[in-house]
Design an enzyme around this catalytic site. Structure first.
Site, short mmCIF file in Angstrom:
data_model
loop_
_atom_site.label_atom_id
_atom_site.label_comp_id
_atom_site.label_asym_id
_atom_site.label_seq_id
_atom_site.Cartn_x
_atom_site.Cartn_y
_atom_site.Cartn_z
N LYS A 112 9.62 23.92 51.77
CA LYS A 112 9.59 25.25 51.14
C LYS A 112 8.03 25.46 50.51
O LYS A 112 7.39 26.19 50.29
CB LYS A 112 10.65 25.75 50.27
CG LYS A 112 11.84 26.11 51.12
CD LYS A 112 12.90 26.64 50.24
CE LYS A 112 14.26 26.93 51.04
NZ LYS A 112 15.12 27.41 49.81
N LYS A 197 17.83 24.29 61.41
CA LYS A 197 18.89 24.96 60.91
C LYS A 197 19.27 26.47 61.01
O LYS A 197 18.04 27.07 61.03
CB LYS A 197 19.06 24.45 59.36
CG LYS A 197 20.40 24.93 58.80
CD LYS A 197 20.34 24.59 57.28
CE LYS A 197 19.22 25.46 56.50
NZ LYS A 197 19.67 25.69 55.10
N LYS A 200 20.19 31.56 56.41
CA LYS A 200 20.14 32.93 56.13
C LYS A 200 18.69 33.32 55.52
O LYS A 200 18.81 34.82 55.47
CB LYS A 200 21.22 33.15 55.30
CG LYS A 200 21.26 32.67 53.78
CD LYS A 200 22.33 32.96 52.97
CE LYS A 200 23.01 31.96 52.10
NZ LYS A 200 22.18 31.11 51.31
P1 TYM Z 1 23.29 28.02 50.84
O1 TYM Z 1 23.50 29.10 50.22
O2 TYM Z 1 22.19 27.66 51.80
O3 TYM Z 1 24.57 27.69 51.91
C1 TYM Z 1 25.88 27.54 51.26
C2 TYM Z 1 26.80 26.49 52.04
O4 TYM Z 1 26.48 26.66 53.57
C3 TYM Z 1 26.10 25.39 54.26
N1 TYM Z 1 25.25 25.65 55.40
C4 TYM Z 1 25.14 25.18 56.27
N2 TYM Z 1 26.29 24.38 57.12
C5 TYM Z 1 26.32 24.12 58.17
N3 TYM Z 1 25.11 24.61 59.06
C6 TYM Z 1 24.18 25.54 58.77
N4 TYM Z 1 23.26 26.21 59.35
C7 TYM Z 1 24.32 25.98 57.25
N5 TYM Z 1 23.22 26.54 56.49
C8 TYM Z 1 24.19 26.70 55.25
C9 TYM Z 1 25.35 24.65 53.07
O5 TYM Z 1 25.15 23.46 53.22
C10 TYM Z 1 26.18 25.16 51.72
O6 TYM Z 1 27.31 24.15 51.85
N6 TYM Z 1 21.59 24.97 47.10
C11 TYM Z 1 23.00 25.40 47.63
C12 TYM Z 1 23.96 26.36 46.76
C13 TYM Z 1 24.48 25.83 45.73
C14 TYM Z 1 25.44 24.73 45.74
C15 TYM Z 1 25.71 24.22 44.24
C16 TYM Z 1 26.36 24.34 46.45
C17 TYM Z 1 23.85 25.96 44.51
N7 TYM Z 1 24.53 25.16 43.42
C18 TYM Z 1 26.52 23.40 43.91
C19 TYM Z 1 27.54 23.30 46.11
C20 TYM Z 1 27.47 23.11 44.89
C21 TYM Z 1 22.48 26.35 49.02
O7 TYM Z 1 21.34 26.63 48.78
O8 TYM Z 1 23.59 26.72 49.76
#
Ligand code: TYM
Length: 331
Positions: A112, A197, A200
């Site tokens: 990023k 990937k 969103k």
């Molecule tokens: P985020 O919001 O990007 O995604 C939320 C969850 O969805 C999973 N995910 C995917 N899994 C499979 N294929 C994909 N294309 C895909 N896109 C997203 C992510 O792996 C995630 O599990 N940093 C994290 C949010 C966060 C978090 C935490 C997660 C903040 N604090 C503490 C766990 C524990 C994030 O940006 O997820």
């Protein structure tokens, strides 16, 4: 009892990747087998350029979708990160535990920040320190397991390292967590670019299936998915990433191994058709529940208030203990 924590960042509309990689397991398994907390991590949505009204809107939408996906406030704790001060309180202590080199090595920061620099933009400091806040999210609750997609495992590894280091330096304070990723669909790829990937936060694209997409939009996106130049339906992520991605989505929707599914197809068209219908079917009940929840906004507000109160109560003792252990005076 096992404690589970996971979260979703309100930076865009939730996608099929979020659902298959994370949210579906939270609803179907995790909330029933553990003391589970699921969080809309809104503070994390401020690390890149953002529109305040949009973050507010997406935060409520994400929380609504978590309930629509089947999270039951009687079974687990659903809340918004900024409603619980303990996350930000603990984040600072973890910034004092981590090194800047560790933060700079995080793949998401590298990607990023490189993109931002290419566009001539500066990056917010919080983009660099983000993993300390994510570690705080996890460690504040004595979390054992963090169910995430593959893209988040490096961040969870860092949370582990910080927990171990803090415990070694200041005495045992944190449970050392581990990431759990699904066996299939841990990384759902963009349908138009199967080497990246499905995310969103990407600009609205034909390769992203959103959880609230109408059935016809889902069908169109899947039928137009980029496949490979060959003709055989084989499950090979390296050689045929587009087809492998469809097989994983179909496998995840139907509970069958992608390699086995491949044997049943001799054309890309048939695979796409079945994948599209499986996704439409999977999303249908979620979309129905979403419509019902949107009609009663007061319910969500009540759920989130109750969730925050419970989360605060759970996090407070651990975060207070960390403040004492690191050398801060008791008030
Ligand atoms: P985020 O919001 O990007 O995604 C939320 C969850 O969805 C999973 N995910 C995917 N899994 C499979 N294929 C994909 N294309 C895909 N896109 C997203 C992510 O792996 C995630 O599990 N940093 C994290 C949010 C966060 C978090 C935490 C997660 C903040 N604090 C503490 C766990 C524990 C994030 O940006 O997820």
């Amino acid at each position: 009892m096992t404690t589970i924590f996971s979260g979703v960042k309100p930076t865009g509309h939730l996608t099929l990747g979020n659902y298959l990689g994370a949210v579906r397991r939270w609803a179907e398994e995790d909330q029933h087998r553990a003391d589970a907390l699921f969080c809309v991590v809104d503070l994390h949505a401020l690390t890149m350029q953002h529109d305040p009204a949009r973050v507010r809107r997406l935060s409520r939408q994400a929380a609504t979708l978590l309930l629509a996906a089947g999270l039951d406030p009687e079974q687990c704790t659903v809340f918004v990160q900024s409603h619980v001060d303990e996350h930000a309180r603990l984040s600072y202590l973890l910034e004092c535990t981590a090194t800047d080199g560790e933060m700079r090595r995080m793949i998401q920061y590298k990607e990023k920040s490189a993109q931002a620099k290419e566009a001539g933009d500066s990056v917010r400091l919080s983009l660099l320190t983000y993993p300390a806040l994510m570690a705080a999210d996890i460690l504040a609750y004595g979390t054992d397991e963090v169910p995430v997609g593959e893209d988040q495992t490096q961040h969870v590894e860092l949370a582990r390292d910080l927990a171990v280091r803090f415990n070694q330096r200041y005495g045992h304070t944190f449970v050392v967590p581990k990431a759990t990723a699904p066996t299939v669909a841990a990384r759902v790829m963009d349908l138009q670019d199967p080497t990246s990937k499905m995310g969103k936060s990407h600009a609205e694209g034909a390769g992203i299936i959103y959880l609230l997409d109408e059935p016809d939009a889902v069908r169109k996106k899947v039928m137009r998915a980029v496949t490979d130049s060959g003709r055989d339906v084989v499950y090979d992520r390296a050689a045929s990433p587009g087809v492998a991605n469809l097989l994983e989505v179909l496998g995840s929707c139907t509970g069958q191994p992608p390699g086995k599914l491949a044997e049943g197809y001799d054309s890309y068209g048939a695979l796409k058709k079945d994948t599209a219908e499986a996704v439409v079917e999977l999303l249908h009940p979620l979309q129905e529940r979403h419509a019902a929840l949107v009609a009663d906004p007061g319910y969500l507000t009540t759920v989130l208030r109750g969730g925050a109160a419970r989360a605060r109560e759970m996090a407070r003792p651990t975060v207070d203990a960390a403040y004492r252990a690191i050398g801060l005076l008791e008030p």
